[in-house]
Design an enzyme around this catalytic site. Sequence first.
Site, mmCIF file in Angstrom:
data_model
loop_
_atom_site.group_PDB
_atom_site.id
_atom_site.type_symbol
_atom_site.label_atom_id
_atom_site.label_comp_id
_atom_site.label_asym_id
_atom_site.label_seq_id
_atom_site.Cartn_x
_atom_site.Cartn_y
_atom_site.Cartn_z
ATOM 1 N N ASN A 1 9.631 1.254 -25.679
ATOM 2 C CA ASN A 1 8.887 2.213 -24.857
ATOM 3 C C ASN A 1 7.438 2.119 -25.313
ATOM 4 O OD1 ASN A 1 7.710 4.357 -23.577
ATOM 5 N ND2 ASN A 1 8.796 5.947 -24.745
ATOM 6 N N LYS B 1 4.830 3.378 -24.065
ATOM 7 C CA LYS B 1 4.012 4.583 -23.824
ATOM 8 C C LYS B 1 2.647 4.168 -23.240
ATOM 9 C CE LYS B 1 6.314 6.639 -27.758
ATOM 10 N NZ LYS B 1 6.561 7.880 -28.405
ATOM 11 N N HIS C 1 12.032 11.727 -20.747
ATOM 12 C CA HIS C 1 11.489 11.583 -22.106
ATOM 13 C C HIS C 1 10.889 12.921 -22.543
ATOM 14 C CE1 HIS C 1 9.126 10.241 -25.509
ATOM 15 N NE2 HIS C 1 9.863 9.145 -25.505
ATOM 16 N N GLU D 1 8.304 13.597 -24.081
ATOM 17 C CA GLU D 1 6.857 13.721 -23.837
ATOM 18 C C GLU D 1 6.581 14.147 -22.396
ATOM 19 O OE1 GLU D 1 5.687 9.890 -25.372
ATOM 20 O OE2 GLU D 1 6.115 10.564 -27.403
ATOM 21 N N GLU E 1 17.535 11.092 -28.208
ATOM 22 C CA GLU E 1 16.263 11.080 -28.938
ATOM 23 C C GLU E 1 15.970 12.487 -29.460
ATOM 24 O OE1 GLU E 1 13.646 7.565 -27.772
ATOM 25 O OE2 GLU E 1 13.050 9.206 -26.501
ATOM 26 N N GLY F 1 8.365 9.754 -33.467
ATOM 27 C CA GLY F 1 7.044 9.539 -34.071
ATOM 28 C C GLY F 1 6.826 10.234 -35.405
ATOM 29 N N SER G 1 11.802 7.136 -34.282
ATOM 30 C CA SER G 1 11.331 6.560 -35.549
ATOM 31 C C SER G 1 12.125 5.353 -36.044
ATOM 32 C CB SER G 1 11.303 7.646 -36.641
ATOM 33 O OG SER G 1 10.316 8.594 -36.340
HETATM 34 C C1 PEP Z 1 10.088 7.220 -28.041
HETATM 35 O O1 PEP Z 1 8.991 7.701 -27.756
HETATM 36 O O2 PEP Z 1 10.942 7.011 -27.159
HETATM 37 C C2 PEP Z 1 10.350 6.879 -29.438
HETATM 38 C C3 PEP Z 1 11.569 6.622 -29.802
HETATM 39 O O3 PEP Z 1 9.240 6.869 -30.248
HETATM 40 P P1 PEP Z 1 9.174 6.407 -31.792
HETATM 41 O O4 PEP Z 1 10.063 5.203 -31.948
HETATM 42 O O5 PEP Z 1 7.735 6.091 -32.010
HETATM 43 O O6 PEP Z 1 9.661 7.563 -32.608
#
Ligand code: PEP
Length: 254
Positions: free
Chosen positions: A11, A13, A102, A104, A171, A177, A215
């Site tokens: 992803n 972003k 997601h 976000e 998630e 993050g 992460s």
């Molecule tokens: C995400 O935004 O879907 C995600 C898993 O981010 P990160 O791996 O940076 O935690």
Amino acid sequence: MTNKLKYFIGNWKVFGDFGSLKIIYQIHRFYVKFKKRHIVKNKIILCVPSTLIYFFTKKFKSKFISIGAQNCHHQKMYGSFTGSLSASMLKKVGAKYIILGHSENRSEGDTNRLIKQKIKSALDQKLNVIFCIGETIAEKKEGKTFSVLKKQMRDSIDKKYNSNNIFIAYEPIWSIGTGKIPKVQELKKIFKFIKGEFKKNFKTRSFPIVLYGGSVNDKNIRMFSSISEIDGFLIGGASQSSKKFIDIIKNYYR
Ligand code: PEP
């Protein structure tokens, strides 16, 4: 080493420009060599900004790497929705997958109900949906993880949808993050729960594909590889670098 099909989904972003095509070439080059040395089944999908989908899919053809989108408007085709893109537009420029729900986007107003409409319009366009669910840290502390996940699934997936084209990405919001990840035993229980709930409630041939996201990096991926219930990973920050993304795949199968 597992021989079950595993997904490594990036992803990106808000990251990347035309020059980022080199990241895809580097991943492809690695993967061609990797496939010669390892008899493992896996699939790489990169969900990139909408501005890059057409460019990447025209410039680069690979049977190993598919391109996906990161969100869409909930209406089907065209309409007065300034600044938005519909699922049909994303499909037409070459997306095969789409991330929906997601955290976000949820934090910017995507409700379960709205996500349900988005999932419908994506499925109508024969896009494969990567549907994100996950609890906040407060919900986790209050012991609400399972009820939150259940509600997110039930409120956003209609029983009539063709669920074979829906992947679930678990998630935990507190993990995205932050460098924090759930414990192995917790993940096993959660994955079992998600698969069971999904199979019980939705029209599906078999257990769904359930991914972990939050992460994931080249160091902690070994820990995840011990959990057979995980069908793959949704990788945010670490997917923006070909080296980090490649190291995740290498270390998973080490
Ligand atoms: C995400 O935004 O879907 C995600 C898993 O981010 P990160 O791996 O940076 O935690």
